[in-house]
Design an enzyme around this catalytic site. Structure first.
Site, PDB file in Angstrom:
ATOM      1  N   CYS A  54      61.056  19.241  51.802  1.00 15.11           N
ATOM      2  CA  CYS A  54      61.153  18.899  53.458  1.00 15.11           C
ATOM      3  C   CYS A  54      59.400  19.300  54.204  1.00 15.11           C
ATOM      4  O   CYS A  54      59.321  19.297  55.165  1.00 15.11           O
ATOM      5  CB  CYS A  54      61.392  21.209  54.095  1.00 15.11           C
ATOM      6  SG  CYS A  54      63.098  21.106  53.686  1.00 15.11           S
ATOM      7  N   HIS A  67      57.258  23.188  60.166  1.00 13.61           N
ATOM      8  CA  HIS A  67      58.631  22.795  59.590  1.00 13.61           C
ATOM      9  C   HIS A  67      59.283  23.972  60.142  1.00 13.61           C
ATOM     10  O   HIS A  67      59.697  25.205  60.398  1.00 13.61           O
ATOM     11  CB  HIS A  67      58.714  23.309  57.635  1.00 13.61           C
ATOM     12  CG  HIS A  67      60.409  22.332  57.533  1.00 13.61           C
ATOM     13  ND1 HIS A  67      60.791  21.527  57.839  1.00 13.61           N
ATOM     14  CD2 HIS A  67      60.494  23.353  56.939  1.00 13.61           C
ATOM     15  CE1 HIS A  67      61.939  21.913  57.475  1.00 13.61           C
ATOM     16  NE2 HIS A  67      61.805  22.398  57.108  1.00 13.61           N
ATOM     17  N   ASN A  90      67.159  22.379  61.179  1.00 10.00           N
ATOM     18  CA  ASN A  90      66.573  21.861  60.156  1.00 10.00           C
ATOM     19  C   ASN A  90      66.677  20.680  59.119  1.00 10.00           C
ATOM     20  O   ASN A  90      67.840  20.465  59.359  1.00 10.00           O
ATOM     21  CB  ASN A  90      66.875  22.867  58.810  1.00 10.00           C
ATOM     22  CG  ASN A  90      66.194  22.476  57.672  1.00 10.00           C
ATOM     23  OD1 ASN A  90      65.496  21.417  57.597  1.00 10.00           O
ATOM     24  ND2 ASN A  90      65.937  22.965  56.440  1.00 10.00           N
TER      25      ASN A  90
END
Ligand code: UT7
Length: 319
Positions: free
Chosen positions: A114, A242, A272
């Site tokens: 990520c 994020h 996500n």
């Protein structure tokens, strides 16, 4: 001093929207549980006809068009991902052909989970002066549904697919990215086993361990980037974090006393999307006129590995 400016963004999401309601018919969960624990209300999942490469191509074309940058001007094309269409060659190499980038454009995919998009932005800032062309194309893209057990309620509600793209311009007199990056070998907290392990290649996560890591790593990255830049939080126009869990973001915002209106997210609609998360949010903010030339965006990513990265992006958005 040399650095980058973000001059164009693009994004692509699969057509299929999967609401929490749809997931309650698939696994033992509820809209209330998902919203209260994560902030997610829906996410996009790829259908069989959609591909990682196609999402990236759409996002890249949009970013280049908005930046007014042609293929012949691109010196590096980097795709942060761990879910490309092929194990090798990478999606970046497919983009070389599809976009008509010169053969000496440096094209490769990189995997820092990520945090990958910001690793890629930093890498582009080092490659462009060597290559000699000013513009870099940097993407974060994932088809996470390929590595998610869609019948596992602890993970399937969290993840979505998508691609975000950024065109960056390198300049000798542009401000430094003030990038921070790091990793800690804790694969047991979050990983996707590979083909050699004999285990299923699906996301395995100790959610609480990752949560504890994230609420420490996110504020630490923000503070380190601010320290490096010699800036106070109020001198940053946008914080682009994020989108893993709204609770993680809210805790960081409170801890650092950041103005919430500068920390807007999109997790409610995307879930996500790992490496795609930061560039998709940058693109959404740009489309809403929230990233104006002369402003600064402080971006942070964190995730599997464990990995983390933060950087300060000078904004020179052209449209
Ligand atoms: O991209 C970066 C990587 N990912 C992250 O940053 C994720 C970080 N972690 C998290 O966001 C949170 O830990 C989760 C959202 C994954 C989980 O939230 P939590 O508050 O930590 O829940 P939990 O794992 O402690 O589970 C609590 C309960 C459990 O039931 P019992 O044992 O208390 O009876 C789970 O089985 O919730 C249950 N549960 C669910 N219930 C309904 C787990 N998933 C679900 C679900 N629906 N989808």
């Amino acid at each position: 001093m040399s650095g980058l400016k973000l001059i164009g963004t693009g994004g692509a999401l699969p057509a299929r929207e999967v609401t929490n309601g749809e997931l309650t018919r698939r696994v033992d969960t509820s809209d209330e549980w998902i919203v209260s624990r994560t902030g997610i209300r829906s996410r996009r999942w790829c259908s069989p006809g959609e591909s990682h490469t196609a999402l990236c191509l759409t996002a890249a074309r949009q970013a280049m068009e908005r930046a007014g940058v042609g293929p012949e001007e691109v010196g590096a094309c980097l795709v942060a991902t761990f879910t490309g269409d092929r194990m090798t060659p990478g999606t970046s190499v497919a983009l070389q052909g599809l976009l008509g980038l010169p053969e000496d454009t440096v094209c490769f995919d990189l995997n820092a989970a990520c945090a990958g998009f910001l690793y890629a932005v930093h890498t582009a800032s080092r490659l462009l002066p060597v290559n000699g062309r000013r513009y870099g194309l940097v993407l974060g893209a994932e088809v996470l549904t390929r590595v998610t057990d869609l019948d596992d309620r602890s993970t399937c509600v969290l993840f979505g697919d998508g691609a975000g793209a950024a065109v960056v311009e390198w300049g000798e007199d542009f401000p430094d990215l003030c990038a921070v990056m790091g990793c800690r070998a804790r694969p047991e907290t979050l990983c996707v086993p590979g083909v050699g392990t004999g285990e299923a290649s699906v996301i395995r996560m100790d959610g609480q361990a990752v949560f504890r890591f994230a609420v420490e790593a996110l504020p630490r990255c923000v503070t380190q980037v601010l320290d490096r830049a010699g800036l106070r939080p109020e001198e940053v126009d946008r914080f682009v974090f994020h989108q893993a869990n709204q609770r993680i973001i809210d805790l960081a915002v409170r801890k650092l006393r950041l103005p919430p209106e500068r920390c807007a997210g999109n997790i409610a609609r995307t879930g996500n999307t790992s490496a795609a998360s930061v560039p998709l949010l940058l693109n959404e903010l740009a489309e809403r006129g929230k990233l104006r030339p002369g402003q600064r965006a402080l971006c942070v990513g964190f995730g599997a590995g464990l990995t983390w990265a933060g950087a300060l992006l000078e904004l020179g958005i052209r449209s």
